[in-house]
Scaffold this motif. Structure first.
Motif, PDB file in Angstrom:
ATOM      1  N   ILE A 102      20.090  14.273  10.209  1.00 24.80           N
ATOM      2  CA  ILE A 102      19.378  13.582   9.129  1.00 24.80           C
ATOM      3  C   ILE A 102      20.245  12.491   8.504  1.00 24.80           C
ATOM      4  CG2 ILE A 102      18.161  13.966   6.916  1.00 24.80           C
ATOM      5  CD1 ILE A 102      17.759  16.849   7.815  1.00 24.80           C
ATOM      6  N   SER A 103      21.542  12.519   8.802  1.00 26.79           N
ATOM      7  CA  SER A 103      22.477  11.568   8.188  1.00 26.79           C
ATOM      8  C   SER A 103      22.067  10.124   8.464  1.00 26.79           C
ATOM      9  CB  SER A 103      23.877  11.815   8.732  1.00 26.79           C
ATOM     10  OG  SER A 103      24.770  10.829   8.307  1.00 26.79           O
ATOM     11  N   TYR A 104      22.537   9.218   7.591  1.00 25.44           N
ATOM     12  CA  TYR A 104      22.211   7.786   7.776  1.00 25.44           C
ATOM     13  C   TYR A 104      22.987   7.175   8.942  1.00 25.44           C
ATOM     14  CZ  TYR A 104      26.581   6.952   5.200  1.00 25.44           C
ATOM     15  OH  TYR A 104      27.883   6.938   4.793  1.00 25.44           O
ATOM     16  N   ASN A 105      24.047   7.878   9.404  1.00 28.16           N
ATOM     17  CA  ASN A 105      24.811   7.384  10.548  1.00 28.16           C
ATOM     18  C   ASN A 105      25.140   8.579  11.457  1.00 28.16           C
ATOM     19  OD1 ASN A 105      26.212   5.725  12.233  1.00 28.16           O
ATOM     20  ND2 ASN A 105      28.021   5.534  10.935  1.00 28.16           N
ATOM     21  N   PRO A 106      24.129   9.199  12.102  1.00 32.37           N
ATOM     22  CA  PRO A 106      24.393  10.403  12.898  1.00 32.37           C
ATOM     23  C   PRO A 106      24.889  10.060  14.300  1.00 32.37           C
ATOM     24  CG  PRO A 106      22.063   9.941  12.899  1.00 32.37           C
ATOM     25  CD  PRO A 106      22.715   8.842  12.102  1.00 32.37           C
ATOM     26  N   SER A 107      25.458  11.064  14.952  1.00 30.96           N
ATOM     27  CA  SER A 107      25.837  10.891  16.357  1.00 30.96           C
ATOM     28  C   SER A 107      24.586  11.002  17.234  1.00 30.96           C
ATOM     29  CB  SER A 107      26.862  11.956  16.756  1.00 30.96           C
ATOM     30  OG  SER A 107      26.288  13.240  16.659  1.00 30.96           O
ATOM     31  N   PHE A 108      24.711  10.502  18.463  1.00 25.02           N
ATOM     32  CA  PHE A 108      23.558  10.463  19.363  1.00 25.02           C
ATOM     33  C   PHE A 108      23.080  11.874  19.703  1.00 25.02           C
ATOM     34  CE2 PHE A 108      21.802  10.402  23.700  1.00 25.02           C
ATOM     35  CZ  PHE A 108      20.731   9.542  23.492  1.00 25.02           C
ATOM     36  N   LYS A 109      24.048  12.776  19.943  1.00 31.19           N
ATOM     37  CA  LYS A 109      23.714  14.145  20.335  1.00 31.19           C
ATOM     38  C   LYS A 109      22.962  14.873  19.219  1.00 31.19           C
ATOM     39  CE  LYS A 109      25.851  18.338  22.158  1.00 31.19           C
ATOM     40  NZ  LYS A 109      27.129  19.054  22.364  1.00 31.19           N
ATOM     41  N   ASP A 146      12.799  17.144   8.613  1.00 32.36           N
ATOM     42  CA  ASP A 146      12.953  15.745   8.209  1.00 32.36           C
ATOM     43  C   ASP A 146      13.558  14.969   9.368  1.00 32.36           C
ATOM     44  OD1 ASP A 146      12.891  13.513   6.730  1.00 32.36           O
ATOM     45  OD2 ASP A 146      14.504  14.055   5.352  1.00 32.36           O
ATOM     46  N   PHE A 147      13.071  13.763   9.593  1.00 29.12           N
ATOM     47  CA  PHE A 147      13.545  12.962  10.721  1.00 29.12           C
ATOM     48  C   PHE A 147      13.476  11.483  10.370  1.00 29.12           C
ATOM     49  CE2 PHE A 147      12.718  10.781  14.810  1.00 29.12           C
ATOM     50  CZ  PHE A 147      13.918  11.097  15.443  1.00 29.12           C
ATOM     51  N   VAL A 148      14.528  10.751  10.759  1.00 33.28           N
ATOM     52  CA  VAL A 148      14.585   9.298  10.536  1.00 33.28           C
ATOM     53  C   VAL A 148      14.392   8.613  11.876  1.00 33.28           C
ATOM     54  CG1 VAL A 148      15.935   7.379   9.615  1.00 33.28           C
ATOM     55  CG2 VAL A 148      16.176   9.657   8.625  1.00 33.28           C
ATOM     56  N   ASP A 149      13.474   7.656  11.929  1.00 35.88           N
ATOM     57  CA  ASP A 149      13.196   6.913  13.146  1.00 35.88           C
ATOM     58  C   ASP A 149      14.436   6.123  13.578  1.00 35.88           C
ATOM     59  OD1 ASP A 149      11.538   6.173  15.195  1.00 35.88           O
ATOM     60  OD2 ASP A 149      10.845   4.365  14.193  1.00 35.88           O
ATOM     61  N   PRO A 150      14.766   6.100  14.910  1.00 39.82           N
ATOM     62  CA  PRO A 150      15.959   5.354  15.338  1.00 39.82           C
ATOM     63  C   PRO A 150      15.950   3.882  14.941  1.00 39.82           C
ATOM     64  CG  PRO A 150      15.091   6.678  17.139  1.00 39.82           C
ATOM     65  CD  PRO A 150      14.119   6.790  16.018  1.00 39.82           C
ATOM     66  N   GLU A 151      14.766   3.290  14.818  1.00 41.24           N
ATOM     67  CA  GLU A 151      14.682   1.872  14.417  1.00 41.24           C
ATOM     68  C   GLU A 151      15.104   1.661  12.961  1.00 41.24           C
ATOM     69  OE1 GLU A 151      10.716   0.708  15.211  1.00 41.24           O
ATOM     70  OE2 GLU A 151      10.903   0.879  17.396  1.00 41.24           O
ATOM     71  N   LEU A 152      14.918   2.713  12.120  1.00 50.83           N
ATOM     72  CA  LEU A 152      15.253   2.596  10.694  1.00 50.83           C
ATOM     73  C   LEU A 152      16.692   2.981  10.387  1.00 50.83           C
ATOM     74  CD1 LEU A 152      12.018   4.221   9.232  1.00 50.83           C
ATOM     75  CD2 LEU A 152      12.504   1.780   9.406  1.00 50.83           C
ATOM     76  N   SER A 158      14.672   5.589   1.598  1.00 52.25           N
ATOM     77  CA  SER A 158      14.409   7.016   1.383  1.00 52.25           C
ATOM     78  C   SER A 158      12.988   7.347   1.842  1.00 52.25           C
ATOM     79  CB  SER A 158      14.566   7.363  -0.095  1.00 52.25           C
ATOM     80  OG  SER A 158      13.654   6.638  -0.870  1.00 52.25           O
ATOM     81  N   THR A 159      12.886   8.420   2.663  1.00 49.53           N
ATOM     82  CA  THR A 159      11.584   8.834   3.210  1.00 49.53           C
ATOM     83  C   THR A 159      10.965   9.982   2.421  1.00 49.53           C
ATOM     84  OG1 THR A 159      12.791  10.262   4.740  1.00 49.53           O
ATOM     85  CG2 THR A 159      12.093   8.105   5.569  1.00 49.53           C
ATOM     86  N   THR A 160      11.801  10.735   1.701  1.00 46.98           N
ATOM     87  CA  THR A 160      11.307  11.886   0.945  1.00 46.98           C
ATOM     88  C   THR A 160      11.541  11.689  -0.545  1.00 46.98           C
ATOM     89  OG1 THR A 160      13.440  12.966   1.259  1.00 46.98           O
ATOM     90  CG2 THR A 160      11.682  13.525   2.810  1.00 46.98           C
ATOM     91  N   ASN A 161      10.794  12.457  -1.320  1.00 48.81           N
ATOM     92  CA  ASN A 161      10.960  12.448  -2.770  1.00 48.81           C
ATOM     93  C   ASN A 161      12.036  13.468  -3.138  1.00 48.81           C
ATOM     94  OD1 ASN A 161      10.724  12.243  -5.501  1.00 48.81           O
ATOM     95  ND2 ASN A 161       8.560  12.781  -5.595  1.00 48.81           N
ATOM     96  N   LEU A 162      13.103  13.005  -3.788  1.00 43.50           N
ATOM     97  CA  LEU A 162      14.246  13.867  -4.102  1.00 43.50           C
ATOM     98  C   LEU A 162      13.859  14.973  -5.081  1.00 43.50           C
ATOM     99  CD1 LEU A 162      17.308  14.247  -3.665  1.00 43.50           C
ATOM    100  CD2 LEU A 162      17.680  12.812  -5.656  1.00 43.50           C
ATOM    101  N   LEU A 163      13.059  14.628  -6.091  1.00 43.71           N
ATOM    102  CA  LEU A 163      12.664  15.608  -7.104  1.00 43.71           C
ATOM    103  C   LEU A 163      11.822  16.720  -6.481  1.00 43.71           C
ATOM    104  CD1 LEU A 163      12.790  16.149 -10.182  1.00 43.71           C
ATOM    105  CD2 LEU A 163      10.618  14.968 -10.383  1.00 43.71           C
TER     106      LEU A 163
END
Length: 472
Positions: free
Chosen positions: A230-237, A399-405, A415-420
Motif C-alpha cells: 500500500i506504500s506510496y513507493n512499494p517494491s515490485f514484489k 486497499d490498492f493503489v493503481d500502478p499509474e497513480l 489519497s484514495t480512502t477517508n482517514l477518519l
C-alpha cells in the motif's frame, strides 16, 4: 480510458454548499508548497554562494586536509572522566525535549508572547522581591514544617508495618464466622437463614467479589499493520502480492454475486406474453365443460354401434399350469436372492482387514479434525471481540493503489480512502467501539404540479410535458 463525468450544476448559495461542491485541491497543494518554502527558504532569494561551491584545488587536497584534521583531533582529544562528560551534557538539550524545539524558520505570529524563564536561569529583580515578601510573611517556614510533619508520619507508618507481632491471639478459623463478615449479632442465629443474614449486611461490607476483566479486553490484538504494497513507493514484489490478494477478493465477490443471481432470477424460466396468456387460460378452464366440436366427435366415425363407457370385465381364472409356473418363478427369485447374500458374506470376510484399516484411518482423521476445531475455538474465544452491539463489525476491504497513480513522492500522492472513516472502522474491528450501522434517510418524492395561468405559453406547456415524460 478515463470516463469524463458530466458536470453537475449545484446551488452554491450558502457556505456549506460551497465547501461541499467546490474542489480546493489545487489551493491546498499551493499552500503546501508555500509552507515548504517558508520552512526551507526560497531558492530564488538565496545567493549562489549558499547553493554552489567552486572547487579550485581538487579531490587530493581535500583528502589531505581531512587527514590532517583527523590527526590533530586525535592529538587534542584527551580521555575525559565520567564527571566531566556529565558536566558537558548539562549544557546540551535532552533528547526528550528535542521534539518541542521549533524546526521551522517561520516567525512567531504573536510577538508579545509572555516569556517564561527556563529552570536554572538567574532570578529577576521582581522574583527577588516576591521571595523576600514570602519569607517575611512566613509562608516558606510553614511549607517546611508541613513537609517535615508529613515525613514523620510516613516514617511512623513504615516502622509499624515492620514491627514484629508479639501477641498470638489471632484466630485463623474465626474469619468464617458470621460476626467476622459484618453480620449483626441479632441475626447470628440458627433460625435465621444465610440469605437473610447476607441481605442485612451493611452496604460497605458486602460479600460480593469484584468480577475479573473479560478475556477479550485483556487479550485484545494490537493494531494491524498495513500491507507493504500500500506504500506510496512499494517494491515490485510486494505490489504484485497485494494485487493478487485484491484479484482473489474480487473473484470471490463476483462468484457470490453470480450465485445469488443463479438462485434468484436464474431459477425462473422466461416466458413470452402469448405463452403466459395460453397457460393462464388452460389453468382457468380446468374442470369447466368443453365446447362441443362436431369435427372431433367420435360418434360419427362408428357405424351407429352402441359402446359402453365402462365395458364389463371377464373373471378369467388361472389354470394349474399357470399357477405352478408363477410359484416356480417366485422360488427361483428367492433362491437367487439368498445366494447373493451368502456370496456377499464371504467377500466381506475377505475384506475385514481392509475395513479395519479404513475404520482406523477415519477415526484418526476425525480425531485430528476434532483437535483442530478445539484449538481454533480456543484461539477465537481468546481473541474474539466483545459483543458491544447487535451489529457485526465491518470487514476490512483490501486497499490498492493503481500502478499509474504511484509517484514515489508522498506530497504528490492522492489519497484514495477517508482517514477518519478508516480509523473509526479500525476502532470497531479492535473492539474499542461498538459496531454501528449507517442509517440513510429516505429521499422524499416531490410531486410537481403545473399551475395554469393567463401568462402561460405553449412553450411552457411543452417543457413541462417533456420533463414529466423524461422522469417516467
Amino acid at each position: 480510458m478515463s470516463v469524463v463525468k458530466k458536470k453537475k450544476h449545484v446551488s452554491k448559495k450558502n457556505k456549506k454548499a460551497w465547501r461541499k461542491h467546490c474542489d480546493i485541491n489545487d489551493v491546498e497543494e499551493f499552500l503546501e508548497d508555500q509552507r515548504l518554502e517558508e520552512r526551507l527558504g526560497k531558492f530564488d532569494t538565496k545567493p549562489d554562494s549558499e547553493l554552489f561551491v567552486v572547487d579550485t584545488q581538487g579531490d587530493e587536497h581535500t583528502k589531505a586536509k581531512e587527514k590532517t584534521a583527523d590527526e590533530t583531533a586525535k592529538v587534542v582529544a584527551k580521555p575525559r572522566s565520567a564527571k566531566e562528560r556529565k558536566r558537558l551534557q548539562l549544557s546540551q538539550t535532552p533528547k526528550c525535549f528535542e521534539v518541542l524545539l521549533p524546526t521551522s524558520k517561520v516567525q512567531d505570529p504573536n510577538a508579545k508572547r509572555n516569556h517564561v524563564n527556563p529552570v536554572g536561569s538567574k532570578p529577576t529583580a521582581l522574583s527577588k522581591i516576591n521571595e523576600k515578601k514570602r519569607v517575611e510573611t512566613g509562608k516558606f517556614q510553614k511549607k517546611v514544617e508541613v513537609a517535615r510533619k508529613n515525613r514523620k508520619i510516613a516514617l511512623d507508618k513504615k516502622r509499624k508495618t515492620k514491627a514484629i507481632r508479639n501477641t498470638f491471639d489471632l484466630d485463623l478459623w474465626g474469619q468464617d464466622l458470621p460476626e467476622a463478615k459484618g453480620i449483626p449479632e441479632t441475626l447470628c442465629e440458627e433460625f435465621v437463614p444465610t440469605e437473610a443474614q447476607l441481605h442485612n449486611v451493611p452496604t460497605q461490607r458486602r460479600l460480593r467479589p469484584k468480577p475479573p476483566l473479560p478475556k477479550t479486553v485483556v487479550t485484545r490484538s494490537a493494531v494491524d499493520t498495513p500491507h507493504p504494497g500500500i506504500s506510496y513507493n512499494p517494491s515490485f514484489k510486494e505490489h504484485q502480492e497485494l494485487l493478487q490478494e485484491v484479484v482473489q477478493h474480487e473473484q470471490k465477490m463476483m462468484k457470490r454475486e453470480a450465485h445469488l443471481l443463479r438462485v434468484t432470477n436464474g431459477m425462473f424460466r422466461k416466458v413470452t406474453q402469448e405463452q403466459k396468456e395460453n397457460q393462464w387460460r388452460e389453468e382457468m378452464s380446468v374442470g369447466l365443460p368443453q365446447p362441443h366440436n362436431p369435427a372431433n366427435d367420435p360418434s360419427d366415425e362408428s357405424d351407429n354401434e352402441y359402446k359402453a363407457v365402462n365395458p364389463p370385465v371377464k373373471n378369467k381364472k388361472k389354470d394349474h399350469k399357470a399357477r405352478r409356473k408363477q410359484r416356480e418363478q417366485l422360488e427361483e427369485k428367492e433362491r437367487l436372492k439368498r445366494l447373493k447374500i451368502d456370496k456377499k458374506k464371504i467377500t466381506d470376510l475377505y475384506k475385514l482387514r481392509q475395513l479395519q484399516s479404513s475404520i482406523k484411518k477415519a477415526e484418526s482423521t476425525q480425531a485430528e479434525e476434532r483437535t483442530k476445531r478445539a484449538t481454533k475455538k480456543t484461539i477465537e474465544e481468546a481473541t474474539a471481540l466483545p459483543a458491544l452491539s447487535a451489529h457485526k463489525t465491518p470487514k476490512k476491504e483490501p486497499d490498492f493503489v493503481d500502478p499509474e497513480l504511484l509517484t514515489g513522492d508522498l506530497r504528490k500522492l492522492r489519497s484514495t480512502t477517508n482517514l477518519l472513516r478508516d480509523r473509526f472502522e479500525s476502532l470497531q474491528r479492535r473492539g474499542a467501539l461498538a459496531a454501528s450501522k449507517v442509517m440513510m434517510k429516505k429521499k422524499r418524492k416531490i410531486k410537481s404540479y403545473f399551475k395554469a395561468g393567463h401568462k402561460v405559453t405553449e412553450k411552457d406547456i411543452e417543457k413541462y410535458t417533456t420533463r414529466s415524460t423524461e422522469k417516467k
